[in-house]
Design a protein around this motif. Structure first.
Motif, PDB file in Angstrom:
ATOM      1  N   SER A   1     -16.336  11.869  16.615  1.00  0.00           N
ATOM      2  CA  SER A   1     -17.238  12.198  15.505  1.00  0.00           C
ATOM      3  C   SER A   1     -16.672  13.308  14.632  1.00  0.00           C
ATOM      4  O   SER A   1     -15.738  14.013  15.029  1.00  0.00           O
ATOM      5  CB  SER A   1     -18.591  12.654  16.058  1.00  0.00           C
ATOM      6  N   PRO A   2     -17.297  13.511  13.471  1.00  0.00           N
ATOM      7  CA  PRO A   2     -17.013  14.734  12.722  1.00  0.00           C
ATOM      8  C   PRO A   2     -17.438  15.956  13.547  1.00  0.00           C
ATOM      9  O   PRO A   2     -18.231  15.850  14.475  1.00  0.00           O
ATOM     10  CB  PRO A   2     -17.898  14.597  11.472  1.00  0.00           C
TER      11      PRO A   2
ATOM     12  N   TYR B   1     -19.464  19.361  13.950  1.00  0.00           N
ATOM     13  CA  TYR B   1     -20.685  19.994  13.458  1.00  0.00           C
ATOM     14  C   TYR B   1     -20.693  21.449  13.875  1.00  0.00           C
ATOM     15  O   TYR B   1     -20.239  21.789  14.973  1.00  0.00           O
ATOM     16  CB  TYR B   1     -21.925  19.312  14.037  1.00  0.00           C
TER      17      TYR B   1
ATOM     18  N   ALA C   1     -19.149  18.029  18.878  1.00  0.00           N
ATOM     19  CA  ALA C   1     -18.661  16.702  18.521  1.00  0.00           C
ATOM     20  C   ALA C   1     -19.071  15.742  19.632  1.00  0.00           C
ATOM     21  O   ALA C   1     -19.425  16.154  20.736  1.00  0.00           O
ATOM     22  CB  ALA C   1     -17.141  16.702  18.348  1.00  0.00           C
TER      23      ALA C   1
ATOM     24  N   PRO D   1     -23.862  13.855  15.488  1.00  0.00           N
ATOM     25  CA  PRO D   1     -22.489  13.356  15.538  1.00  0.00           C
ATOM     26  C   PRO D   1     -22.391  11.961  16.165  1.00  0.00           C
ATOM     27  O   PRO D   1     -21.561  11.148  15.748  1.00  0.00           O
ATOM     28  CB  PRO D   1     -21.730  14.402  16.361  1.00  0.00           C
TER      29      PRO D   1
ATOM     30  N   ASP E   1     -23.167   9.400  13.579  1.00  0.00           N
ATOM     31  CA  ASP E   1     -22.077   9.228  12.617  1.00  0.00           C
ATOM     32  C   ASP E   1     -21.088   8.158  13.056  1.00  0.00           C
ATOM     33  O   ASP E   1     -20.531   7.454  12.219  1.00  0.00           O
ATOM     34  CB  ASP E   1     -21.322  10.542  12.415  1.00  0.00           C
TER      35      ASP E   1
ATOM     36  N   ARG F   1     -32.481  17.488  11.421  1.00  0.00           N
ATOM     37  CA  ARG F   1     -31.112  18.028  11.415  1.00  0.00           C
ATOM     38  C   ARG F   1     -31.074  19.539  11.210  1.00  0.00           C
ATOM     39  O   ARG F   1     -30.028  20.095  10.894  1.00  0.00           O
ATOM     40  CB  ARG F   1     -30.280  17.345  10.332  1.00  0.00           C
TER      41      ARG F   1
ATOM     42  N   THR G   1     -24.889  21.480  10.946  1.00  0.00           N
ATOM     43  CA  THR G   1     -24.232  21.270   9.662  1.00  0.00           C
ATOM     44  C   THR G   1     -22.878  20.633   9.900  1.00  0.00           C
ATOM     45  O   THR G   1     -22.066  21.164  10.677  1.00  0.00           O
ATOM     46  CB  THR G   1     -24.019  22.614   8.934  1.00  0.00           C
ATOM     47  N   VAL G   2     -22.638  19.503   9.253  1.00  0.00           N
ATOM     48  CA  VAL G   2     -21.331  18.873   9.390  1.00  0.00           C
ATOM     49  C   VAL G   2     -20.289  19.753   8.701  1.00  0.00           C
ATOM     50  O   VAL G   2     -20.544  20.330   7.641  1.00  0.00           O
ATOM     51  CB  VAL G   2     -21.326  17.436   8.821  1.00  0.00           C
ATOM     52  N   ARG G   3     -19.139  19.920   9.336  1.00  0.00           N
ATOM     53  CA  ARG G   3     -18.036  20.707   8.783  1.00  0.00           C
ATOM     54  C   ARG G   3     -17.000  19.745   8.211  1.00  0.00           C
ATOM     55  O   ARG G   3     -16.062  19.339   8.895  1.00  0.00           O
ATOM     56  CB  ARG G   3     -17.424  21.594   9.864  1.00  0.00           C
ATOM     57  N   ALA G   4     -17.179  19.380   6.941  1.00  0.00           N
ATOM     58  CA  ALA G   4     -16.295  18.425   6.298  1.00  0.00           C
ATOM     59  C   ALA G   4     -14.866  18.966   6.177  1.00  0.00           C
ATOM     60  O   ALA G   4     -13.928  18.200   5.979  1.00  0.00           O
ATOM     61  CB  ALA G   4     -16.835  18.049   4.919  1.00  0.00           C
TER      62      ALA G   4
ATOM     63  N   GLU H   1     -11.522  18.592  11.186  1.00  0.00           N
ATOM     64  CA  GLU H   1     -11.407  17.228  11.694  1.00  0.00           C
ATOM     65  C   GLU H   1     -10.754  17.241  13.072  1.00  0.00           C
ATOM     66  O   GLU H   1      -9.803  17.982  13.321  1.00  0.00           O
ATOM     67  CB  GLU H   1     -10.553  16.403  10.720  1.00  0.00           C
TER      68      GLU H   1
END
Length: 195
Positions: A64-65, A67, A85, A155, A158, A180, A184-187, A190
């Motif tokens: 997953s991404p 978070y 994740a 996650p 996702d 949620r 927070t997703v951490r774009a 990775e």
């Protein structure tokens, strides 16, 4: 790159598992949650993903991404934020052997268990294993609190939007119910899927 301090599952354990479980020719899907809030959080999560992939009988299929999550179950601001994740694997290991591997990864990263919901370098939790439902005190499946934790559900959703948590319902529905807040997703970050 794999962490050299994470030891592979000894062949003797794999052989005992093979002798004890006739279903091993059929790999099972397992969902594993990773989280940590001490040290280099991203590097430790990636090391855990790599260590899972390096485990005989385990193949990482999805990651997953990342978070960022406020600590759960403690006073706000009392601990650093977590990186979380979720990893989906296919495995021929039975649940308890997969649990032992997760604990070995935690130990390799100096996980300390001084207090419930205390800070940690890494937490490796089996969220679900195939459709197994078990009240075994050593390993309750699915994870007994996964359905109420956005840092697991978000996650997981996702990478498997149609997934179900056995006995609890769809991950999408559970995530809607929990919300949620605090995750927070951490774009900008990775995790690599092992090659």
């Amino acid at each position: 790159m794999s962490d050299p301090t994470v030891q592979p599952v000894p062949a003797s354990v794999v052989e005992q598992v093979d002798a004890a479980d006739t279903t091993l020719s059929n790999p099972r899907r397992a969902v594993i949650a990773l989280g940590g809030n001490l040290g280099n959080r991203l590097e430790t999560l990636q090391g855990a993903v790599d260590a899972l992939e390096d485990t005989p009988g385990v193949r990482v299929k999805a990651v997953s991404p990342v978070y960022e999550t406020e600590p759960w179950g403690v006073e706000p601001g009392s601990q650093p934020a977590y990186f979380n994740a979720v990893v989906v694997v296919r495995t021929t290991l039975p649940p308890k052997s997969l649990l032992e591997r997760g604990q070995a990864i935690e130990e390799a990263y100096d996980r300390v268990r001084d207090e419930r919901w205390g800070p940690r370098t890494i937490d490796v939790d089996i969220v679900a294993y195939a459709d197994v439902v078990s009240d075994d005190p050593l390993l309750t499946l699915p994870h007994p609190r996964a359905h109420e934790r956005a840092f697991v559900l978000a996650p997981w959703h996702d990478i498997e939007p149609g997934a179900e948590l056995p006995g609890r319902g769809t991950v999408a529905g559970l995530l809607t119910a929990v919300g949620r807040d605090g995750v927070t997703v951490r774009a900008d970050l990775e995790l690599r899927l092992p090659e």
